[in-house]
Design a protein around this motif. Structure first.
Motif, PDB file in Angstrom:
ATOM      1  N   MET A  62      24.292  35.608  68.050  1.00  0.00           N
ATOM      2  CA  MET A  62      22.999  34.945  68.126  1.00  0.00           C
ATOM      3  C   MET A  62      22.966  33.715  67.210  1.00  0.00           C
ATOM      4  N   ALA A  63      22.056  32.796  67.537  1.00  0.00           N
ATOM      5  CA  ALA A  63      22.044  31.492  66.871  1.00  0.00           C
ATOM      6  C   ALA A  63      21.644  31.554  65.397  1.00  0.00           C
ATOM      7  N   ASP A  64      21.045  32.669  64.956  1.00  0.00           N
ATOM      8  CA  ASP A  64      20.670  32.713  63.540  1.00  0.00           C
ATOM      9  C   ASP A  64      21.908  32.724  62.645  1.00  0.00           C
ATOM     10  N   ALA A  65      23.082  33.010  63.229  1.00  0.00           N
ATOM     11  CA  ALA A  65      24.335  32.903  62.459  1.00  0.00           C
ATOM     12  C   ALA A  65      24.837  31.460  62.426  1.00  0.00           C
ATOM     13  N   CYS A  66      24.381  30.657  63.380  1.00  0.00           N
ATOM     14  CA  CYS A  66      24.957  29.319  63.581  1.00  0.00           C
ATOM     15  C   CYS A  66      24.210  28.284  62.755  1.00  0.00           C
ATOM     16  N   VAL A  67      24.300  28.413  61.444  1.00  0.00           N
ATOM     17  CA  VAL A  67      23.501  27.611  60.512  1.00  0.00           C
ATOM     18  C   VAL A  67      23.776  26.116  60.707  1.00  0.00           C
ATOM     19  N   LYS A  68      22.684  25.349  60.727  1.00  0.00           N
ATOM     20  CA  LYS A  68      22.764  23.902  60.954  1.00  0.00           C
ATOM     21  C   LYS A  68      22.748  23.163  59.615  1.00  0.00           C
ATOM     22  N   TRP A  69      23.089  21.890  59.661  1.00  0.00           N
ATOM     23  CA  TRP A  69      23.060  21.002  58.491  1.00  0.00           C
ATOM     24  C   TRP A  69      23.819  21.607  57.306  1.00  0.00           C
ATOM     25  N   LEU A  70      24.941  22.267  57.619  1.00  0.00           N
ATOM     26  CA  LEU A  70      25.685  23.056  56.624  1.00  0.00           C
ATOM     27  C   LEU A  70      26.092  22.234  55.407  1.00  0.00           C
ATOM     28  N   THR A  71      25.892  22.797  54.243  1.00  0.00           N
ATOM     29  CA  THR A  71      26.380  22.170  53.004  1.00  0.00           C
ATOM     30  C   THR A  71      27.135  23.147  52.120  1.00  0.00           C
ATOM     31  N   ASP A  72      26.826  24.455  52.231  1.00  0.00           N
ATOM     32  CA  ASP A  72      27.400  25.402  51.277  1.00  0.00           C
ATOM     33  C   ASP A  72      27.961  26.635  51.974  1.00  0.00           C
ATOM     34  N   LEU A  73      29.234  26.892  51.734  1.00  0.00           N
ATOM     35  CA  LEU A  73      29.868  28.131  52.168  1.00  0.00           C
ATOM     36  C   LEU A  73      30.252  28.874  50.886  1.00  0.00           C
ATOM     37  N   THR A  74      29.736  30.081  50.743  1.00  0.00           N
ATOM     38  CA  THR A  74      29.997  30.838  49.514  1.00  0.00           C
ATOM     39  C   THR A  74      30.523  32.209  49.886  1.00  0.00           C
ATOM     40  N   LEU A  75      31.709  32.560  49.396  1.00  0.00           N
ATOM     41  CA  LEU A  75      32.248  33.890  49.678  1.00  0.00           C
ATOM     42  C   LEU A  75      31.696  34.884  48.667  1.00  0.00           C
ATOM     43  N   GLY A  76      31.214  36.012  49.194  1.00  0.00           N
ATOM     44  CA  GLY A  76      30.611  37.015  48.313  1.00  0.00           C
ATOM     45  C   GLY A  76      31.031  38.416  48.711  1.00  0.00           C
ATOM     46  N   GLU A  77      30.692  39.365  47.844  1.00  0.00           N
ATOM     47  CA  GLU A  77      31.024  40.764  48.147  1.00  0.00           C
ATOM     48  C   GLU A  77      29.995  41.389  49.070  1.00  0.00           C
ATOM     49  N   THR A  78      28.770  40.870  49.039  1.00  0.00           N
ATOM     50  CA  THR A  78      27.675  41.464  49.812  1.00  0.00           C
ATOM     51  C   THR A  78      27.049  40.398  50.709  1.00  0.00           C
ATOM     52  N   GLU A  79      26.122  40.838  51.574  1.00  0.00           N
ATOM     53  CA  GLU A  79      25.369  39.902  52.414  1.00  0.00           C
ATOM     54  C   GLU A  79      24.604  38.908  51.541  1.00  0.00           C
ATOM     55  N   ALA A  80      24.207  37.797  52.125  1.00  0.00           N
ATOM     56  CA  ALA A  80      23.376  36.831  51.406  1.00  0.00           C
ATOM     57  C   ALA A  80      22.077  37.504  50.970  1.00  0.00           C
ATOM     58  N   PRO A  81      21.581  37.147  49.796  1.00  0.00           N
ATOM     59  CA  PRO A  81      20.308  37.707  49.340  1.00  0.00           C
ATOM     60  C   PRO A  81      19.145  36.975  50.019  1.00  0.00           C
ATOM     61  N   GLY A  82      17.963  37.512  49.855  1.00  0.00           N
ATOM     62  CA  GLY A  82      16.771  36.776  50.257  1.00  0.00           C
ATOM     63  C   GLY A  82      16.218  37.161  51.615  1.00  0.00           C
ATOM     64  N   TYR A  83      15.034  36.659  51.863  1.00  0.00           N
ATOM     65  CA  TYR A  83      14.237  37.031  53.036  1.00  0.00           C
ATOM     66  C   TYR A  83      14.974  36.871  54.358  1.00  0.00           C
ATOM     67  N   TYR A  84      15.609  35.725  54.554  1.00  0.00           N
ATOM     68  CA  TYR A  84      16.135  35.440  55.892  1.00  0.00           C
ATOM     69  C   TYR A  84      17.382  36.245  56.263  1.00  0.00           C
ATOM     70  N   MET A  85      17.987  36.931  55.281  1.00  0.00           N
ATOM     71  CA  MET A  85      19.085  37.838  55.619  1.00  0.00           C
ATOM     72  C   MET A  85      18.664  39.290  55.436  1.00  0.00           C
ATOM     73  N   GLN A  86      17.889  39.566  54.396  1.00  0.00           N
ATOM     74  CA  GLN A  86      17.585  40.959  54.061  1.00  0.00           C
ATOM     75  C   GLN A  86      16.376  41.519  54.816  1.00  0.00           C
ATOM     76  N   THR A  87      15.491  40.652  55.265  1.00  0.00           N
ATOM     77  CA  THR A  87      14.266  41.111  55.933  1.00  0.00           C
ATOM     78  C   THR A  87      14.192  40.603  57.371  1.00  0.00           C
ATOM     79  N   ALA A  88      14.391  39.316  57.541  1.00  0.00           N
ATOM     80  CA  ALA A  88      14.295  38.731  58.887  1.00  0.00           C
ATOM     81  C   ALA A  88      15.605  38.929  59.640  1.00  0.00           C
ATOM     82  N   TYR A  89      15.545  38.736  60.957  1.00  0.00           N
ATOM     83  CA  TYR A  89      16.724  38.833  61.828  1.00  0.00           C
ATOM     84  C   TYR A  89      17.414  40.185  61.708  1.00  0.00           C
TER      85      TYR A  89
END
Lengths: 191, 393
Positions: free
Chosen positions: B229-256
């Protein structure tokens, strides 16, 4: 283009319709507090029950919408009376002319352009304009207003604030003439 | 507003129209502030939200296998970033977090990686939300928050290999240059699991249908995670960060997020029972005749069908509310991640108004249901598509 979005569009037959003055204030809040971040067509396409409207307003307040407790209730009254799950989908509006009572809108033009009060203008600015035009009016999503030539063109300034321009919404329903004059006085005082 | 009023009186309806019109015009007016192409797009798309601009494609535009850039649906949470944040001269892609070496890549740095192409469907998770009952909150997308385009860019895994992914990295966090109006609003901070990031078909795209990525579609660089789905296809990309867990915050932890088990409308769902929306599911649309159109004689019903990471194996049509189905003919090429065109010749037994339904099946044996299971955010709608056509002779 389809823009089928009118703040007051499909009125319902709901029994707990708030009084007209509260409606007008809620419409003003939609423009001045919600439309800072998104146009009101996003609001009017929803069909939510009161609990979900309250949760939505609460979420928006957490995200920075300037909504007091009293204003949140007013918005929830207004939205849940108009945009509840039993209201049909919005058709591209063909609302008959007689559907709504004529309403007198007190325009600041009629009230004249009073002298502005600089200190109060700063407060009004912070609550209504800062989100887009930036702290200290240095610009943001909207243009920099500090030192902006529009401050020297009084007619254009009033026209822009009252009726909107480009991305800027109209503020006629949200700010009275004194408040607009105060903001103009404060902006003019910035160096 | 006052300029349209007479003697300071404005009808309530007029007042409301004008107030809303001021906001609708705001979308077009944005080009005054930044040349985003929204005014032009508004003529070829169906506007859902004026600002930030969200718009869906009229289904008839899907008669073309490739969805043209100016008819491709538009969705973002905050609208395009100001031009100085994505100026190709100063723009950089930062690769950081659990990497051996941090990278800061310009567009010309990216051009040194091998260039690849993928034709893929991109679809909003909320496409079809308007069909759920009870209603789900959010943009009331109907059929057109989807499109099929040819994306050109570089393999994400090549860029990540250059940075050197540490063994403990499990997720790739994605952030674009777009920002909310208010700093207190959460950023559109997303992540995908490392396996998807390292998949050879996942690309960092800088072209769409052979043209530089348009501003509304994520210039200068966006992620394309084919099949997702397109919510993975982030636009205007500036930052790619490798982490151990999912991204924090509303748009990953609550939305979608979508319930991992069937739920009843209104049921309280524990966050632990929700999973991120990832792959698309099987779906199809009738693109011709037009919904509400008229026809006579033999009609060639045409459409498109797509699924997530698999292939379409059949499309069926019904003219009797789903009691009987006829197999359509799959046409065009079978291209992974792209949609498949199909057609079916049909003749009405007698003049009248007919409902035509279609449903597709993919190679995993999944067939579109009549209605999708309800979920709180109205994601992943894939109920049978339906049009009505008046047959005159």
């Amino acid at each position: 283009m389809i823009c089928g979005c009118s703040v007051g569009a499909p009125s319902s037959t709901a029994t707990n319709e708030p009084p007209a003055s509260a409606n007008l204030r809620a419409e003003g809040l939609l423009l001045s507090r919600c439309a800072v971040c998104h146009s009101t067509d996003l609001v009017t396409q929803q069909r939510l029950d009161r609990g979900r409207w309250e949760a939505t307003i609460d979420k928006m307040a957490h995200w920075g919408a300037e909504v007091s407790k009293e204003e949140a209730v007013m918005l929830a009254d207004y939205l849940s009376a108009r945009y509840h799950p039993d209201v049909p989908d919005q058709e591209p509006a063909h609302e008959p002319e007689h559907a709504a009572e004529p309403l007198r809108v007190e325009t600041p033009a009629a009230a004249g352009r009073p002298p502005g009060e600089t200190a109060h203008g700063e407060v009004v600015y912070a609550h209504n304009c800062q989100a887009c035009h930036g702290s200290g009016a240095i610009g943001g999503v909207g243009p920099k207003l500090s030192g902006n030539p529009i401050l020297g063109d009084e007619d254009r300034f009033w026209e822009t604030v009252l009726h909107g321009r480009g991305a800027m919404p109209a503020w006629e329903a949200a700010l009275n003439a004194q408040e607009i004059a105060d903001v103009r006085a404060w902006l003019g005082s910035l160096k | 507003m006052g300029r349209d009023g007479r003697d300071g009186f404005v009808s309530r309806r007029r007042f409301i129209e004008l107030a809303a019109g001021g906001l609708a015009c705001a979308a077009a007016g944005l080009s005054i502030f930044r040349d985003s192409g929204e005014a032009e797009a508004a003529e070829k798309l169906i506007t859902k939200v004026s600002r930030p601009y969200d718009a869906e494609t009229p289904v008839e535009a899907f008669a073309s296998w490739i969805t043209p850039n100016d008819r491709f649906f538009v969705r973002s949470h905050f609208g395009p970033p100001p031009s100085d944040r994505i100026d190709p001269a100063s723009w950089r892609l930062s690769v950081k977090g659990l990497v051996a070496r941090e990278l800061s890549l310009s567009l010309s740095d990216l051009s040194r990686f091998e260039e690849v192409n993928v034709t893929a469907v991109v679809q909003c998770s909320g496409n079809g939300r308007a069909f759920y009952r009870p209603r789900a909150g959010g943009v009331q997308w109907r059929k057109g928050a989807v499109g099929n385009a040819r994306w050109t860019g570089v393999q994400l895994r090549d860029v990540l290999a250059k940075a050197g992914v540490q063994a403990k990295a499990k997720h790739l966090h994605l952030l674009g240059a777009d920002r909310p109006v208010l700093p207190s609003t959460p950023l559109f901070h997303r992540s995908i699991p490392l396996e998807k990031a390292l998949h050879p078909d996942t690309i960092l795209a800088y072209q769409m249908n052979g043209e530089p990525l348009p501003l509304l579609h994520g210039a200068p660089l966006r992620l394309i995670a084919p099949g997702w789905m397109a919510d993975a296809c982030v636009k205007w990309l500036t930052d790619l960060t490798l982490g151990e867990t999912e991204a924090p915050g509303y748009y990953m932890q609550t939305a979608y997020r979508y319930p991992a088990r069937p739920v009843q409308p209104g049921e309280q769902i524990k966050p632990a029972d929700l999973r991120p929306v990832e792959a698309m599911i099987v779906k199809s649309l009738i693109t011709s005749p037009h919904d509400g159109g008229t026809a006579n004689g033999e009609i060639v019903v045409q459409g498109v069908a797509w699924t997530g990471e698999g292939r379409i194996v059949s499309v069926e049509l019904s003219a009797d509310e789903g009691r009987t189905w006829s197999k359509a003919k799959l046409t065009g090429d079978d291209v992974p991640y792209a949609w498949r065109t199909w057609e079916h010749a049909w003749r009405a037994p007698r003049p009248g108004s007919y409902g035509l339904l279609c449903r597709a099946t993919d190679d995993r044996g999944h067939t579109q249901p009549e209605r999708s299971p309800w979920n709180p955010s109205g994601f992943l709608w894939n109920g049978w598509d339906r049009i009505t056509v008046d047959v005159t002779a």
